[in-house]
Structures are given as C-alpha cells and as structure tokens.
Design a protein around this motif. Structure first.
Motif, PDB file in Angstrom:
ATOM      1  N   VAL A  30       0.859  -0.995  -0.059  1.00 41.16           N
ATOM      2  CA  VAL A  30      -0.001  -0.007   0.175  1.00 41.16           C
ATOM      3  C   VAL A  30       0.816   1.277  -0.210  1.00 41.16           C
ATOM      4  CG1 VAL A  30      -2.000   1.068   1.200  1.00 41.16           C
ATOM      5  CG2 VAL A  30      -1.764  -1.224   1.222  1.00 41.16           C
ATOM      6  N   ASP A  31       0.739   1.942  -1.052  1.00 39.09           N
ATOM      7  CA  ASP A  31       1.871   3.233  -1.303  1.00 39.09           C
ATOM      8  C   ASP A  31       3.196   2.954  -1.169  1.00 39.09           C
ATOM      9  OD1 ASP A  31      -0.672   4.870  -1.528  1.00 39.09           O
ATOM     10  OD2 ASP A  31      -0.568   5.214   0.865  1.00 39.09           O
ATOM     11  N   GLY A  32       3.492   1.656  -1.855  1.00 44.76           N
ATOM     12  CA  GLY A  32       4.743   1.067  -1.725  1.00 44.76           C
ATOM     13  C   GLY A  32       5.302   0.543  -0.541  1.00 44.76           C
ATOM     14  N   ILE A  33       4.506   0.374   0.444  1.00 45.31           N
ATOM     15  CA  ILE A  33       4.856  -0.120   1.882  1.00 45.31           C
ATOM     16  C   ILE A  33       4.395  -1.370   1.885  1.00 45.31           C
ATOM     17  CG2 ILE A  33       4.808   0.037   4.376  1.00 45.31           C
ATOM     18  CD1 ILE A  33       4.312   3.036   3.625  1.00 45.31           C
ATOM     19  N   PRO A  34       5.048  -2.717   1.959  1.00 38.28           N
ATOM     20  CA  PRO A  34       4.768  -4.211   2.307  1.00 38.28           C
ATOM     21  C   PRO A  34       3.894  -4.073   3.551  1.00 38.28           C
ATOM     22  CG  PRO A  34       6.948  -3.949   1.855  1.00 38.28           C
ATOM     23  CD  PRO A  34       6.662  -2.567   2.010  1.00 38.28           C
ATOM     24  N   VAL A  35       2.464  -4.450   3.431  1.00 32.93           N
ATOM     25  CA  VAL A  35       1.871  -4.510   4.792  1.00 32.93           C
ATOM     26  C   VAL A  35       1.252  -5.879   5.177  1.00 32.93           C
ATOM     27  CG1 VAL A  35       1.144  -2.033   4.392  1.00 32.93           C
ATOM     28  CG2 VAL A  35      -0.098  -3.996   3.208  1.00 32.93           C
ATOM     29  N   ALA A  36       1.199  -6.877   4.092  1.00 36.65           N
ATOM     30  CA  ALA A  36       0.621  -7.983   4.332  1.00 36.65           C
ATOM     31  C   ALA A  36       0.887  -8.791   3.290  1.00 36.65           C
ATOM     32  CB  ALA A  36      -0.629  -7.893   4.464  1.00 36.65           C
ATOM     33  N   LYS A  37       0.583 -10.271   3.380  1.00 34.15           N
ATOM     34  CA  LYS A  37       0.879 -11.205   2.610  1.00 34.15           C
ATOM     35  C   LYS A  37      -0.534 -12.161   1.950  1.00 34.15           C
ATOM     36  CE  LYS A  37       5.433 -12.020   3.225  1.00 34.15           C
ATOM     37  NZ  LYS A  37       6.525 -13.213   3.404  1.00 34.15           N
ATOM     38  N   ILE A  38      -0.536 -12.594   0.994  1.00 31.85           N
ATOM     39  CA  ILE A  38      -1.930 -13.253   0.409  1.00 31.85           C
ATOM     40  C   ILE A  38      -1.483 -14.455  -0.152  1.00 31.85           C
ATOM     41  CG2 ILE A  38      -1.874 -11.923  -1.656  1.00 31.85           C
ATOM     42  CD1 ILE A  38      -5.040 -12.204  -1.610  1.00 31.85           C
ATOM     43  N   SER A  39      -2.235 -15.595  -0.125  1.00 35.83           N
ATOM     44  CA  SER A  39      -1.880 -16.798  -0.730  1.00 35.83           C
ATOM     45  C   SER A  39      -3.364 -17.413  -1.237  1.00 35.83           C
ATOM     46  CB  SER A  39      -1.202 -17.958  -0.018  1.00 35.83           C
ATOM     47  OG  SER A  39      -1.941 -18.330   0.965  1.00 35.83           O
ATOM     48  N   GLY A  40      -3.328 -17.932  -2.467  1.00 38.68           N
ATOM     49  CA  GLY A  40      -4.825 -18.235  -2.792  1.00 38.68           C
ATOM     50  C   GLY A  40      -4.654 -19.816  -3.238  1.00 38.68           C
ATOM     51  N   LYS A  41      -5.991 -20.258  -3.038  1.00 35.00           N
ATOM     52  CA  LYS A  41      -6.009 -21.634  -3.746  1.00 35.00           C
ATOM     53  C   LYS A  41      -7.626 -21.826  -4.212  1.00 35.00           C
ATOM     54  CE  LYS A  41      -5.787 -26.425  -2.262  1.00 35.00           C
ATOM     55  NZ  LYS A  41      -5.534 -27.721  -1.154  1.00 35.00           N
ATOM     56  N   SER A  42      -7.862 -22.297  -5.479  1.00 33.53           N
ATOM     57  CA  SER A  42      -8.953 -22.046  -5.984  1.00 33.53           C
ATOM     58  C   SER A  42      -9.707 -20.983  -5.854  1.00 33.53           C
ATOM     59  CB  SER A  42      -9.930 -23.390  -5.413  1.00 33.53           C
ATOM     60  OG  SER A  42     -11.000 -23.427  -6.095  1.00 33.53           O
ATOM     61  N   ASN A  43     -10.859 -20.744  -5.283  1.00 35.01           N
ATOM     62  CA  ASN A  43     -11.516 -19.608  -4.974  1.00 35.01           C
ATOM     63  C   ASN A  43     -11.631 -18.837  -3.709  1.00 35.01           C
ATOM     64  OD1 ASN A  43     -12.907 -21.663  -4.014  1.00 35.01           O
ATOM     65  ND2 ASN A  43     -15.099 -20.461  -4.523  1.00 35.01           N
TER      66      ASN A  43
END
Length: 272
Positions: A30-43
C-alpha cells in the motif's frame, strides 16, 4: 469560477488521498509499503501478516439462485476465531480484475481491514460484531424470494415423469423421451411440446423446446435460461425439475399441500 475551484480541489483531494495498491509475489503493498501477504487456492484466499501468520480467509461464491439470476459475494472467516462466517459484498478495481485483485482491493478500500500499517485486527473484529448489510438489487431480492418458495415445495421428478412435492405426487409430465432423468437438461428440439398436468389430470401448461418457453393454461409465458456472457454465463437448457419449479411459481394453484391422490397415466411418446 467558484464552482471550478471547488471541483479542482475535490479532484485534487481524491488524487492525494488515493491509495496505490499492488500485489506482487504474494506481498501486498500500500503506497509502496509492504503491509501483508496473500496466498490463494481455487476461489479462497488467505491473508497473513508479514511474518506469514494467517489471520483471515476470503472465499468467493458465485451461485445460481433461480433461472438466469446469479449472486456473487464473499465469505469472510477469521483464522483465530472460526465460530462465525459472514457473507459480504465485494468490490473490484475494474470490471476485468481477477479474484485476487478483488480480494485485496475489498480488504483495503471496501472493508478497510488492511491499511499502511498492516492487517488491523481491531477493524476485522468490529466487522464481525457489526456485519454490514448486503446491497442486493431488486432482481436478486425477488429471485431469493422465489427460491425460498421453491425450496419449501421440495419438488422432485421421478423416473416415470411424476412430479412430487415433499414426497406427495402433485402432477406429471407427458411427451417425455424414452429415457430421461429429473436433472437431465432438455436439449432436443421437438415438434411435440412437453406438457404438465396436475395430479387430477388437469392441464397446467407446457414447455416449448424450440423457444425454451413455458406457457401456462392461463396464458402466462416465461423464457427459461437466457444465455448470458462473462462470469454470469449459465446453462442454455433447463432440467425437468427446473421446469416443474418454475411452473409452480407461475401457477400458484398447481402445487398445494394436499393428500396423496392417484396420478393419471404417464404417456412418454405422443400426446396425452
């Protein structure tokens, strides 16, 4: 002149307050700052802090309600408190955004549970305490009302063409193919219409295979399964069960709570 100045500063304020949201290799910035991570599987997508501690999941649901009406929404679930799952609307940065982009955009801009400091647990918990109401359009609301009525009737079609409601025979089909099933789609275009009669052999209506239209004895008509494009694309052909359900809505006198009665003969070829 004053109006132009107001518009200028409004646009400038929106521009200055606009957040730049990007996701690269599973890291949300967000605005160039790493704030969180996300991983996805299917939907389903799992949101984590930067130490990769899972905090909540977001699952995308897209389902048919009745006929051509579909509903798309998300199910949100906290990893640390799974007692409650909530259903919410989601937003996308554009009409062509995939689910991952929509999941991140909804978290930041829509639900505001991710900011430039990371995942806000307090905001996440408040969301579960005060669940926002979904904004359904009139067409979707009406579809859910119809679906509720249909579900209460609990309609089934057996292997000989009888229509049952909560286990009670209430009618039957005629002009059926030699082999068919309740959930088979009607793909063949025939010159003989598929007719529906009630349990006392009173004519209720028909399904015209060439036009995919249902017509009641009283003159009402309805086109089933209009083909659509994009995410909301649906089956072109209805099932026998779908026809019986829609006929029950079109003619409220067709299916009522009644005692079991003897159903008339089922004719599979030719007319009744």
């Amino acid at each position: 002149m004053k109006k132009s100045i107001i518009i200028f500063f409004t646009v400038l304020g929106i521009f200055l307050n606009a957040q730049n949201i990007k996701t690269k290799r599973g890291i949300i910035n967000v605005d160039g700052i790493p704030v969180a991570k996300i991983s996805g599987k299917s939907n389903e997508y799992t949101f984590m802090d930067l130490k990769e501690t899972p905090l909540y999941t977001m699952k995308f649901i897209d389902k048919s309600i009745v006929d051509s009406v579909r509903d798309s929404y998300i199910q949100l679930n906290r990893v640390y408190n799974r007692d409650k799952v909530i259903e919410l609307d989601y937003i996308s940065p554009s009409a062509f955004s995939g689910e991952e982009k929509s999941a991140v955009y909804t978290s930041v801009k829509g639900l505001k549970i991710i900011d430039n400091k990371g995942i806000n647990i307090k905001s996440l918990d408040e969301l579960f305490s005060n669940v926002p109401k979904r904004k359904l359009d009139t067409k979707t609301k009406e579809a859910y009302t119809i679906r509720t009525k249909i579900d209460k009737l609990n309609i089934e079609v057996n292997k000989v063409g009888e229509i049952l409601s909560n286990g009670v025979p209430v009618g039957y089909f005629t002009n059926l193919p030699v082999s068919f099933g309740s959930d088979d789609t009607i793909m063949d275009k025939t010159f003989v219409d598929i007719e529906i009669y009630d349990a006392k052999s009173k004519y209720i209506g028909k399904y015209i295979t060439t036009t995919k239209q249902l017509k009641t004895a009283g003159g009402k008509s309805f086109t089933l399964y209009r083909e659509m494009s994009g995410r909301a694309s649906i089956l072109k052909y209805p099932t026998y069960k779908a026809i019986a359900e829609r006929m029950a809505i079109m003619d409220p006198n067709f299916i009522k709570i009644q005692e079991k009665v003897s159903v008339g003969p089922v004719v599979k070829e030719g007319t009744h």
